[in-house]
Write a protein that holds these residues in place. Sequence first.
Motif, mmCIF file in Angstrom:
data_model
loop_
_atom_site.group_PDB
_atom_site.id
_atom_site.type_symbol
_atom_site.label_atom_id
_atom_site.label_comp_id
_atom_site.label_asym_id
_atom_site.label_seq_id
_atom_site.Cartn_x
_atom_site.Cartn_y
_atom_site.Cartn_z
ATOM 1 N N LYS A 162 -11.934 21.216 -10.629
ATOM 2 C CA LYS A 162 -12.809 22.098 -9.841
ATOM 3 C C LYS A 162 -12.276 23.535 -9.847
ATOM 4 N N VAL A 163 -10.963 23.680 -9.784
ATOM 5 C CA VAL A 163 -10.331 24.997 -9.845
ATOM 6 C C VAL A 163 -10.444 25.560 -11.265
ATOM 7 N N SER A 199 -12.592 25.068 -13.670
ATOM 8 C CA SER A 199 -13.932 25.510 -14.068
ATOM 9 C C SER A 199 -14.569 26.448 -13.051
ATOM 10 N N ASP A 200 -13.956 26.542 -11.871
ATOM 11 C CA ASP A 200 -14.552 27.272 -10.749
ATOM 12 C C ASP A 200 -15.933 26.694 -10.427
ATOM 13 N N TRP A 201 -15.997 25.357 -10.460
ATOM 14 C CA TRP A 201 -17.232 24.618 -10.193
ATOM 15 C C TRP A 201 -16.903 23.539 -9.169
ATOM 16 N N PRO A 202 -17.668 23.424 -8.088
ATOM 17 C CA PRO A 202 -17.245 22.583 -6.964
ATOM 18 C C PRO A 202 -17.510 21.091 -7.101
ATOM 19 N N LYS A 255 -3.116 21.595 -15.342
ATOM 20 C CA LYS A 255 -3.865 22.551 -16.165
ATOM 21 C C LYS A 255 -3.740 22.197 -17.650
#
Length: 110
Positions: free
Chosen positions: A64-65, A67-70, A6
């Motif tokens: 991905k975690v 940004s909460d974007w896959p 992070k």
Amino acid sequence: MDDQTKSLIQNHIDTNDVCLFMKGTPDQPQCGFSMTVSNILKMLEINFKGVNVLEDQSLRDGIKVFSDWPTIPQLYIKKEFIGGCDIIKEMYESGELKKVCDDKGINYKK
């Protein structure tokens, strides 16, 4: 995601006005989607930092975690998540990407 990953992601975003998390490097993209976004930034002559997520599995999963974007690539401008390949292509074609750069004080080829 662990704190180290992070912190690494946050540091890249904080220290680069335009940061592209991608597969490969701007000079040697390792996927077509990363190449597309990298090429759009190059066509606009935007100075950006390419971060190769293939060098570190925890970084690849962590972004991905974060940004909460896959999907990858992921573009950040002035610490704001802008989007992935399809969104950046649409923004480029509509002129919206230039507007975002103007609003955020990012230099590009006019």
